[in-house]
Scaffold this motif. Structure first.
Motif, PDB file in Angstrom:
ATOM      1  N   VAL A  56      -7.896   3.820 -13.586  1.00 19.55           N
ATOM      2  CA  VAL A  56      -8.699   4.303 -12.552  1.00 19.55           C
ATOM      3  C   VAL A  56      -8.834   3.535 -11.397  1.00 19.55           C
ATOM      4  O   VAL A  56      -8.691   3.555 -10.230  1.00 19.55           O
ATOM      5  CB  VAL A  56     -10.371   4.525 -12.930  1.00 19.55           C
ATOM      6  N   THR A  57      -8.926   1.834 -11.670  1.00 19.04           N
ATOM      7  CA  THR A  57      -8.959   1.045 -10.596  1.00 19.04           C
ATOM      8  C   THR A  57      -7.571   1.060  -9.951  1.00 19.04           C
ATOM      9  O   THR A  57      -7.543   1.198  -8.415  1.00 19.04           O
ATOM     10  CB  THR A  57      -9.021  -0.422 -11.241  1.00 19.04           C
ATOM     11  N   LEU A  58      -6.469   1.196 -10.490  1.00 15.30           N
ATOM     12  CA  LEU A  58      -5.123   0.823  -9.958  1.00 15.30           C
ATOM     13  C   LEU A  58      -4.969   2.227  -8.949  1.00 15.30           C
ATOM     14  O   LEU A  58      -4.110   2.078  -7.896  1.00 15.30           O
ATOM     15  CB  LEU A  58      -3.979   0.866 -10.921  1.00 15.30           C
ATOM     16  N   CYS A  59      -5.583   3.296  -9.216  1.00 18.50           N
ATOM     17  CA  CYS A  59      -5.273   4.380  -8.582  1.00 18.50           C
ATOM     18  C   CYS A  59      -6.367   5.018  -7.493  1.00 18.50           C
ATOM     19  O   CYS A  59      -6.234   5.603  -6.507  1.00 18.50           O
ATOM     20  CB  CYS A  59      -5.360   5.868  -9.321  1.00 18.50           C
ATOM     21  N   SER A  60      -7.623   4.270  -7.392  1.00 20.59           N
ATOM     22  CA  SER A  60      -8.495   4.518  -6.713  1.00 20.59           C
ATOM     23  C   SER A  60      -8.912   3.468  -5.622  1.00 20.59           C
ATOM     24  O   SER A  60      -9.712   3.700  -4.782  1.00 20.59           O
ATOM     25  CB  SER A  60      -9.787   4.854  -7.498  1.00 20.59           C
ATOM     26  N   LEU A  61      -8.362   2.331  -5.723  1.00 15.37           N
ATOM     27  CA  LEU A  61      -8.803   1.400  -4.710  1.00 15.37           C
ATOM     28  C   LEU A  61      -8.072   1.413  -3.417  1.00 15.37           C
ATOM     29  O   LEU A  61      -8.648   1.109  -2.394  1.00 15.37           O
ATOM     30  CB  LEU A  61      -8.283  -0.046  -5.076  1.00 15.37           C
TER      31      LEU A  61
ATOM     32  N   ILE B  63       0.810  -1.189  -0.055  1.00 17.83           N
ATOM     33  CA  ILE B  63      -0.081  -0.093  -0.037  1.00 17.83           C
ATOM     34  C   ILE B  63       0.833   1.148  -0.109  1.00 17.83           C
ATOM     35  O   ILE B  63       0.531   2.278  -0.654  1.00 17.83           O
ATOM     36  CB  ILE B  63      -0.845   0.076   1.270  1.00 17.83           C
ATOM     37  N   GLN B  64       2.144   1.446   0.837  1.00 16.22           N
ATOM     38  CA  GLN B  64       2.492   2.534   0.871  1.00 16.22           C
ATOM     39  C   GLN B  64       3.476   2.651  -0.438  1.00 16.22           C
ATOM     40  O   GLN B  64       3.906   3.892  -0.573  1.00 16.22           O
ATOM     41  CB  GLN B  64       3.721   2.094   2.260  1.00 16.22           C
ATOM     42  N   ILE B  65       4.064   1.435  -1.075  1.00 11.80           N
ATOM     43  CA  ILE B  65       4.803   1.790  -2.292  1.00 11.80           C
ATOM     44  C   ILE B  65       3.694   2.290  -3.610  1.00 11.80           C
ATOM     45  O   ILE B  65       4.126   3.068  -4.061  1.00 11.80           O
ATOM     46  CB  ILE B  65       5.375   0.542  -2.621  1.00 11.80           C
ATOM     47  N   PHE B  66       2.646   1.702  -3.592  1.00  9.71           N
ATOM     48  CA  PHE B  66       1.961   1.745  -4.801  1.00  9.71           C
ATOM     49  C   PHE B  66       0.742   2.952  -4.782  1.00  9.71           C
ATOM     50  O   PHE B  66       0.299   3.440  -5.491  1.00  9.71           O
ATOM     51  CB  PHE B  66       1.120   0.621  -5.092  1.00  9.71           C
ATOM     52  N   LYS B  67       0.527   3.564  -3.474  1.00  8.34           N
ATOM     53  CA  LYS B  67      -0.557   4.517  -3.253  1.00  8.34           C
ATOM     54  C   LYS B  67      -0.248   5.560  -3.833  1.00  8.34           C
ATOM     55  O   LYS B  67      -1.014   6.536  -4.565  1.00  8.34           O
ATOM     56  CB  LYS B  67      -0.894   4.439  -1.806  1.00  8.34           C
ATOM     57  N   PRO B  68       1.047   6.133  -3.755  1.00 10.35           N
ATOM     58  CA  PRO B  68       1.793   7.381  -4.137  1.00 10.35           C
ATOM     59  C   PRO B  68       1.675   7.306  -5.786  1.00 10.35           C
ATOM     60  O   PRO B  68       1.912   8.487  -6.408  1.00 10.35           O
ATOM     61  CB  PRO B  68       2.708   7.762  -3.538  1.00 10.35           C
ATOM     62  N   VAL B  69       1.675   6.379  -6.686  1.00 14.13           N
ATOM     63  CA  VAL B  69       2.065   6.477  -7.852  1.00 14.13           C
ATOM     64  C   VAL B  69       1.051   7.183  -8.691  1.00 14.13           C
ATOM     65  O   VAL B  69      -0.307   6.542  -8.646  1.00 14.13           O
ATOM     66  CB  VAL B  69       2.257   4.742  -8.274  1.00 14.13           C
ATOM     67  N   SER B  70       1.458   7.883  -9.591  1.00 16.96           N
ATOM     68  CA  SER B  70       0.778   8.914 -10.518  1.00 16.96           C
ATOM     69  C   SER B  70       0.002   7.748 -11.510  1.00 16.96           C
ATOM     70  O   SER B  70       0.501   6.776 -11.865  1.00 16.96           O
ATOM     71  CB  SER B  70       1.416   9.865 -10.992  1.00 16.96           C
ATOM     72  N   PRO B  71      -1.189   8.518 -11.783  1.00 14.83           N
ATOM     73  CA  PRO B  71      -1.806   7.625 -12.871  1.00 14.83           C
ATOM     74  C   PRO B  71      -0.936   7.817 -14.156  1.00 14.83           C
ATOM     75  O   PRO B  71      -1.159   6.897 -15.091  1.00 14.83           O
ATOM     76  CB  PRO B  71      -3.206   8.320 -13.234  1.00 14.83           C
ATOM     77  N   LEU B  72      -0.389   8.866 -14.413  1.00 15.75           N
ATOM     78  CA  LEU B  72       0.745   8.876 -15.665  1.00 15.75           C
ATOM     79  C   LEU B  72       1.579   8.050 -15.710  1.00 15.75           C
ATOM     80  O   LEU B  72       2.235   7.661 -16.824  1.00 15.75           O
ATOM     81  CB  LEU B  72       1.380  10.170 -15.650  1.00 15.75           C
ATOM     82  N   ALA B  73       1.977   7.010 -14.489  1.00 15.82           N
ATOM     83  CA  ALA B  73       2.996   6.146 -14.604  1.00 15.82           C
ATOM     84  C   ALA B  73       2.357   4.840 -14.773  1.00 15.82           C
ATOM     85  O   ALA B  73       2.748   4.005 -15.531  1.00 15.82           O
ATOM     86  CB  ALA B  73       3.649   6.123 -13.185  1.00 15.82           C
ATOM     87  N   TRP B  74       0.991   4.601 -14.213  1.00 14.50           N
ATOM     88  CA  TRP B  74       0.373   3.530 -14.424  1.00 14.50           C
ATOM     89  C   TRP B  74      -0.234   3.215 -16.042  1.00 14.50           C
ATOM     90  O   TRP B  74      -0.106   2.059 -16.443  1.00 14.50           O
ATOM     91  CB  TRP B  74      -0.889   3.287 -13.592  1.00 14.50           C
ATOM     92  N   LEU B  75      -0.448   4.461 -16.487  1.00  9.49           N
ATOM     93  CA  LEU B  75      -1.082   4.619 -17.988  1.00  9.49           C
ATOM     94  C   LEU B  75      -0.270   3.703 -19.006  1.00  9.49           C
ATOM     95  O   LEU B  75      -0.899   2.942 -19.665  1.00  9.49           O
ATOM     96  CB  LEU B  75      -1.651   5.791 -18.215  1.00  9.49           C
ATOM     97  N   PRO B  76       0.982   3.980 -19.184  1.00  7.23           N
ATOM     98  CA  PRO B  76       1.732   3.195 -20.278  1.00  7.23           C
ATOM     99  C   PRO B  76       1.905   1.680 -20.016  1.00  7.23           C
ATOM    100  O   PRO B  76       1.761   0.938 -20.918  1.00  7.23           O
ATOM    101  CB  PRO B  76       3.346   4.115 -20.194  1.00  7.23           C
TER     102      PRO B  76
END
Length: 362
Positions: A235-240, A193-206
């Motif tokens: 949306v899922t990866l950033c909002s859960l 949680i601590q690692i992935f929660k701050p990740v920006s959607p702009l990093a997940w999108l590619p």
């Protein structure tokens, strides 16, 4: 001595009883008005019912008059300052120009809808003629591929955010319940949680785009397009995370006496979760859901802009690239649209929360 009329007393008592029942209904409805952001309706109804007009007038001013005054001041300041701020596309448009573009987008949507209806009418007539001539094998059903209307782009974004939010909820709520009940599981997932929660959607999108492109094969009969899935999964990866964290917190905060009672009654895991855990943790779970939906809505607009996926984000980016004299005003129309929809989504979640957590008060 003046005689007391029993009929008059009876009528006054009945009138007071009706008035009391009316106020009871108004007070019950007040919970819904607050959930929907319409709390100012309650004092208006009470004034109509004759309940202390002076006191209710103060409430109307606080709940409705002050916000309207603030909006008027904002619009006035905007009108005065907008012409003084220059951009690469000219001066910042004022409220009047933005409203003109909102009306223009509405009218344009009507024209596009008329073209779409005409297209399907021609197609239906052509297919009917082919069938009448005995050429049923030549009948084809084509999808209208004209420009999307502003309203269709809004609807696309709303569908996408709800789909991503639904997946996030399905993942986060069970995992949060498990983490709240099990300290071992909580310790295991906390670093993730601590690692992935701050990740920006702009990093997940590619990453999501590459995975969906490589694994999902679309056909004409496919339920979802690749662009839809890409935006929804982002949306899922950033909002859960808000739902996961709040669910775990709500479950772990359950009264220890209740947990002891469940052990005494020898409840199985399912009964314990449905009868004890969920009812106690619902307020925090819904707080997480509201936060997640708000995060998901913000993430979606950014994802649509970056990936050029259909929706409001793409509309904003297209207008920015267009660079016409009306583009900036249209972008501001989209900004207000995004904000209003975000508010409505939050109110919707709060209303659903009221159904499940405050039903005893109605």
């Amino acid at each position: 001595m003046t005689a007391i009329d029993p009929d008059s007393i009876s009528m006054d008592a009945e009138k007071e009883a009706r008035k009391a029942r009316l106020f009871t209904r108004i007070n019950k409805a007040d919970a819904w008005f607050q959930a929907l952001g319409l709390s100012w309706v309650t004092p208006i109804l009470k004034v109509v019912a004759g309940d202390n007009p002076r006191a209710q007038g103060k409430e109307i001013w606080r709940l409705l008059g002050v916000p309207l005054l603030a909006i008027a001041i904002f619009l006035g300041a905007w009108s005065v300052m907008a012409p003084k701020v220059q951009t690469s596309l000219g001066a910042i448009p004022g409220p009047g120009q933005v409203w003109e573009q909102a009306v223009s987008l509405h009218e344009e949507a009507g024209r596009i809808k008329d073209k779409e209806d005409a297209f399907y009418e021609r197609q239906e007539a052509r297919n009917a003629k082919l069938i009448a001539d005995g050429n049923a094998d030549k009948v084809k059903e084509r999808i209208y591929t004209g420009a999307a209307t502003y309203y269709s782009q809004i609807w696309t974004s709303i569908k996408t955010v709800f789909f991503g939010f639904l997946i996030a909820s399905v993942v986060a709520i069970p995992l949060g319940i498990g983490a709240g009940l099990s300290p071992m599981l909580s310790s295991a997932i906390n670093p993730l949680i601590q690692i992935f929660k701050p990740v920006s959607p702009l990093a997940w999108l590619p990453i999501v785009t590459m995975i969906v492109s490589a694994t999902y094969v679309t056909t004409d009969a496919s339920w979802f397009t690749k662009s839809f899935l890409t935006s929804a999964i982002t949306v899922t990866l950033c909002s859960l995370w808000p739902t996961l964290i709040n669910t775990a917190l709500g479950v772990s905060a359950i009264d220890k006496d209740l947990v002891s009672v469940s052990k005494v009654l020898k409840m199985n895991t399912w009964t314990k979760i449905t009868k004890l855990v969920l009812p106690s943790a619902l307020p925090l779970i819904f707080t997480g859901l509201r936060l997640s939906l708000g995060v998901g809505w913000m993430v979606l607009i950014a994802a649509e802009m970056l990936a050029q996926n259909p929706g409001l984000g793409k509309f904003v980016w297209d207008e920015f690239q267009n660079g016409s004299s009306q583009s900036l005003a249209k972008i501001m129309v989209a900004v207000f649209t995004i904000g209003i929809i975000g508010f409505m989504l939050d109110r919707l979640m709060y209303a659903i929360q009221s159904v499940f957590t405050f039903s005893g008060n109605r």
